[in-house]
Scaffold this motif. Sequence first.
Motif, mmCIF file in Angstrom:
data_model
loop_
_atom_site.group_PDB
_atom_site.id
_atom_site.type_symbol
_atom_site.label_atom_id
_atom_site.label_comp_id
_atom_site.label_asym_id
_atom_site.label_seq_id
_atom_site.Cartn_x
_atom_site.Cartn_y
_atom_site.Cartn_z
ATOM 1 N N GLU A 110 4.567 27.676 -20.503
ATOM 2 C CA GLU A 110 4.779 27.081 -21.648
ATOM 3 C C GLU A 110 3.357 26.683 -22.444
ATOM 4 N N THR A 111 2.496 26.175 -21.726
ATOM 5 C CA THR A 111 1.223 25.840 -22.274
ATOM 6 C C THR A 111 0.342 27.025 -22.735
ATOM 7 N N TYR A 112 -0.590 26.753 -23.425
ATOM 8 C CA TYR A 112 -1.606 27.737 -23.826
ATOM 9 C C TYR A 112 -2.523 27.793 -22.700
ATOM 10 N N ILE A 113 -3.082 26.864 -22.058
ATOM 11 C CA ILE A 113 -3.927 26.996 -20.965
ATOM 12 C C ILE A 113 -3.496 27.691 -19.943
ATOM 13 N N ARG A 120 -0.877 29.687 -19.872
ATOM 14 C CA ARG A 120 -0.795 31.345 -20.125
ATOM 15 C C ARG A 120 -2.106 32.212 -20.059
ATOM 16 N N LEU A 121 -3.103 31.174 -20.520
ATOM 17 C CA LEU A 121 -4.344 31.811 -20.487
ATOM 18 C C LEU A 121 -5.096 32.236 -18.935
ATOM 19 N N HIS A 147 -3.014 32.528 -16.395
ATOM 20 C CA HIS A 147 -2.060 32.924 -15.555
ATOM 21 C C HIS A 147 -2.424 34.581 -14.972
ATOM 22 N N HIS A 207 -1.694 37.312 -17.347
ATOM 23 C CA HIS A 207 -2.392 37.579 -18.534
ATOM 24 C C HIS A 207 -3.859 38.407 -18.160
#
Length: 125
Positions: A53-56, A58-59, A61, A64
């Motif tokens: 859920e968090t931007y960091i 996802r960044l 992962h 990505h």
Amino acid sequence: MSRTRFSFDFWTVNTAGEMVYSCFILLFLAIGLEALKWARWRAEQHWDGKLPETYIGRLFHHAHLVQVLLFFIQITLGYLLMLAFMTFSIWVGLAIAIGSGIGFYFFGSRPVLPNRSRPGEECCG
């Protein structure tokens, strides 16, 4: 036949046979570019809704990072094909255009998915 150089000293075309060979390479690279675009789309569909859920989160992962690598390869290949097209050889241009068309025929049709919202969210306000 005039001599053609493809932006690289090692890739110089002197004969008609070399031009045919070069055009086939470019045709398959153009098909590969469309396949790569499709692979990026499929990877995105696979990981949709499964990322943190968090931007960091996802960044960093791995999904990505794979998307970033595939995007880098896609952009690099696209620009290399553009450089080849800019030799202004009609045969090279046709090979790239035909390869792009064939690639789009096989990899370009993607189903239109309904606009999905997250659970608990309303669609239209």
